[in-house]
Motif scaffolding. Structure first.
Motif, short mmCIF file in Angstrom:
data_model
loop_
_atom_site.label_atom_id
_atom_site.label_comp_id
_atom_site.label_asym_id
_atom_site.label_seq_id
_atom_site.Cartn_x
_atom_site.Cartn_y
_atom_site.Cartn_z
N TYR A 227 42.47 34.00 51.00
CA TYR A 227 42.16 33.05 49.92
C TYR A 227 41.31 31.90 50.44
O TYR A 227 41.37 31.56 51.61
CB TYR A 227 43.44 32.51 49.27
N ASP A 228 40.53 31.35 49.52
CA ASP A 228 39.82 30.10 49.83
C ASP A 228 40.72 28.93 49.44
O ASP A 228 41.01 28.05 50.24
CB ASP A 228 38.50 30.06 49.03
N ARG A 229 41.19 28.99 48.17
CA ARG A 229 42.23 28.05 47.72
C ARG A 229 43.33 28.87 47.04
O ARG A 229 43.05 29.93 46.47
CB ARG A 229 41.63 27.01 46.77
N LEU A 230 44.54 28.35 47.11
CA LEU A 230 45.69 29.10 46.60
C LEU A 230 46.40 28.28 45.53
O LEU A 230 46.60 27.07 45.70
CB LEU A 230 46.66 29.36 47.77
N LYS B 96 35.47 34.06 49.74
CA LYS B 96 36.90 34.31 49.49
C LYS B 96 37.28 33.73 48.12
O LYS B 96 36.76 32.69 47.70
CB LYS B 96 37.73 33.65 50.60
N PRO B 97 38.19 34.39 47.41
CA PRO B 97 38.52 33.94 46.05
C PRO B 97 39.54 32.79 46.03
O PRO B 97 40.23 32.53 47.02
CB PRO B 97 39.15 35.19 45.43
N ILE B 98 39.61 32.17 44.86
CA ILE B 98 40.79 31.37 44.54
C ILE B 98 41.85 32.40 44.20
O ILE B 98 41.62 33.27 43.35
CB ILE B 98 40.53 30.46 43.31
N VAL B 99 43.00 32.33 44.85
CA VAL B 99 44.07 33.29 44.55
C VAL B 99 45.19 32.56 43.81
O VAL B 99 45.65 31.50 44.25
CB VAL B 99 44.60 33.97 45.83
N VAL B 100 45.57 33.13 42.68
CA VAL B 100 46.67 32.58 41.89
C VAL B 100 47.87 33.51 42.06
O VAL B 100 47.73 34.73 41.92
CB VAL B 100 46.27 32.48 40.39
N ALA C 136 42.63 40.98 32.65
CA ALA C 136 41.73 40.98 33.81
C ALA C 136 40.28 41.03 33.34
O ALA C 136 39.40 40.33 33.88
CB ALA C 136 42.05 42.17 34.71
N LYS C 137 40.03 41.85 32.32
CA LYS C 137 38.66 41.99 31.80
C LYS C 137 38.20 40.69 31.14
O LYS C 137 37.13 40.16 31.44
CB LYS C 137 38.66 43.13 30.78
N GLN C 138 39.05 40.16 30.26
CA GLN C 138 38.68 38.92 29.54
C GLN C 138 38.38 37.79 30.51
O GLN C 138 37.46 37.00 30.31
CB GLN C 138 39.83 38.47 28.65
N LEU C 139 39.20 37.69 31.56
CA LEU C 139 39.09 36.54 32.46
C LEU C 139 38.14 36.79 33.64
O LEU C 139 37.83 35.87 34.39
CB LEU C 139 40.48 36.16 33.00
N GLY C 140 37.72 38.04 33.81
CA GLY C 140 36.82 38.36 34.91
C GLY C 140 37.48 38.10 36.26
O GLY C 140 36.92 37.40 37.11
N ILE C 141 38.67 38.67 36.43
CA ILE C 141 39.41 38.44 37.67
C ILE C 141 39.83 39.77 38.28
O ILE C 141 39.89 40.79 37.60
CB ILE C 141 40.70 37.60 37.44
#
Ligand code: FAD
Length: 383
Positions: free
Chosen positions: A99-102, A2-6, A67-72
């Motif tokens: 999410y894993d962490r938010l 699961k991702p870190i979600v911002v 999104a491309k630069q940051l790979g998100i």
């Protein structure tokens, strides 16, 4: 995994991801935002006329490129409705997101003061680039603009608009400009230079009514005075966006309460930026966000790091009379001392131990802010 979600694509959201990517290119990250996700410099909203920029010209990097630069994974135009802490998932207009962490970086809403009149709903606030686009569309060549609020943002817009040839009235119930950050002697330094540009100051009163008139709007002030304006801008302050956090049962006060690690009352949820309250303070400015983002990125990458704030003066973008201020709490014990006053002022706030804990530099003294900041030094937060 699961991702870190911002949550939020403002300075806080993007800065923490940028800092995280300096340490870890691989950890999955998703960014969810209700706006376009385009990256822009919010402080430029209040001096864009002087910079010759319109809203489109303020965009620094388009969302897809970010999104491309940051790979998100970037979800734009996606509103978050709820945080479910038990299942670690978000309810959004694009469906559920786990999410894993938010990281909550949802910013703040402009405060709206209740105003009467048949045009009360036409009063504008400019708190993001979409607001700015609307503002510029309506501004056109309108001769006169009324600004509700003579704080930092109100003064910056007043300078920008007046320098571009608009007649500007600033209406504020307080006693002098930027009174929440600056002592009287410093605040009053702004009066004459901005008046010379065409700013009409109205202190000690507020806008009671905004009504339609033949050539725009008629404002009625609490002291009975009446003004005409082609456009009314409200700049009376911001309120941290805490509703989602509050509904999820996180500790909130004025902002989302976080510790020195930017961690909320839930160990998997962090907050920074205009929505967060650190050590009892909401600091809605660029420098605290950058320091918080660097510390939080390290923590997210596995190296627990508390944020340490150096002295972070705020530079007020009033080129007619530049100002740099390191403010002190309203109830701070100590006193303001005048150190110099030639075409501006240099003032220091001495605390009970006679240490400099704040300063205000106006006019030519504003250039001394880095030197003064070094004298104040760093402040570690309780961990
Ligand atoms: C006109 C102006 C001039 C300024 N000038 C200066 C200056 O000169 N110096 C300085 O230090 N500071 C300045 N500031 C303050 C500084 O710009 C802010 O502190 C900073 O930009 C806030 O960033 P943020 O990421 O916390 O919030 P924001 O930029 O407000 O970002 C919040 C994000 O959350 C998203 N969002 C909100 N709710 C939801 C939801 N429910 N679901 C999904 N997404 C959501 C929004 O779309 C946005 O992307 C200025 C501010 C303004 C308004």
């Amino acid at each position: 995994m699961k991702p870190i979600v911002v949550l939020g694509s403002g300075l806080a959201g993007y800065s923490v991801i940028r800092e995280l990517r300096k340490r870890d290119r691989d950890i999955p990250v998703a960014l969810v935002t209700r706006d376009s996700g385009d990256y822009y410099s919010k402080p430029m909203l209040s001096n864009a006329l002087a910079q010759g920029k319109d809203a489109a010209g303020l965009v620094l990097t388009r969302a897809a490129e970010m999104a491309k630069q940051l790979g998100i994974k970037l979800l734009v135009e996606t509103e978050v409705h709820a945080i479910d802490r038990a299942s670690k998932s978000l309810d959004t207009t694009s469906g559920a997101i786990a999410y894993d962490r938010l990281v909550i970086a949802l910013g703040a809403d402009p405060i709206r003061i209740p105003v009467q009149g048949d045009a009360a709903d036409t009063v504008l606030s400019v708190n993001d680039i979409a607001d700015y686009a609307r503002f510029r569309d309506l501004l056109g060549s309108k001769a006169s603009i009324a600004i509700m609020g003579g704080g930092l943002i109100g003064c910056e817009f007043a300078n920008d608009l007046a320098a571009a040839g608009h007649a500007v009235s600033v209406i504020d119930p307080g006693p002098w400009p930027i009174a929440s950050l600056m002592p009287e002697q410093a605040g009053r330094q702004l009066l004459a230079p901005l008046a010379a540009l065409g700013v009409d100051w109205r202190f000690g009163t507020s806008v009671s009514r905004v009504d339609r008139a033949a050539s725009g709007y008629q404002l009625t002030l609490a002291d009975g005075a009446q003004l005409q304006a082609g456009l009314v801008l409200s700049a009376v302050g911001l309120r941290p966006r805490i509703t989602l956090a509050q509904q999820a049962g996180l500790a909130v006060n004025r902002g989302i309460v976080v510790d020195a690690h930017l961690r909320s009352s839930d160990a998997a949820i962090f907050a920074l930026g205009d929505c967060a309250e650190i050590d009892g303070k909401v600091q809605p400015f660029v420098l605290p966000i950058m320091h918080a983002a660097r510390a939080l990125a390290k923590t997210l990458a596995g190296e627990e790091t508390p944020v340490v704030f150096p002295a972070m003066p705020v530079v007020v973008k009033t080129p007619a009379h530049p100002v740099a201020v390191l403010s002190v709490a309203r109830d701070a014990v100590g006193s303001w001392q005048l150190r110099a006053n030639s075409d501006g002022v240099k003032m220091e706030f001495l605390d009970a131990e006679q240490r400099i804990s704040g300063f205000v530099l106006t006019g030519p003294y504003a250039a001394e802010r880095n030197e003064m900041s070094k004298q104040v030094g760093q402040r570690a937060l309780p961990v």
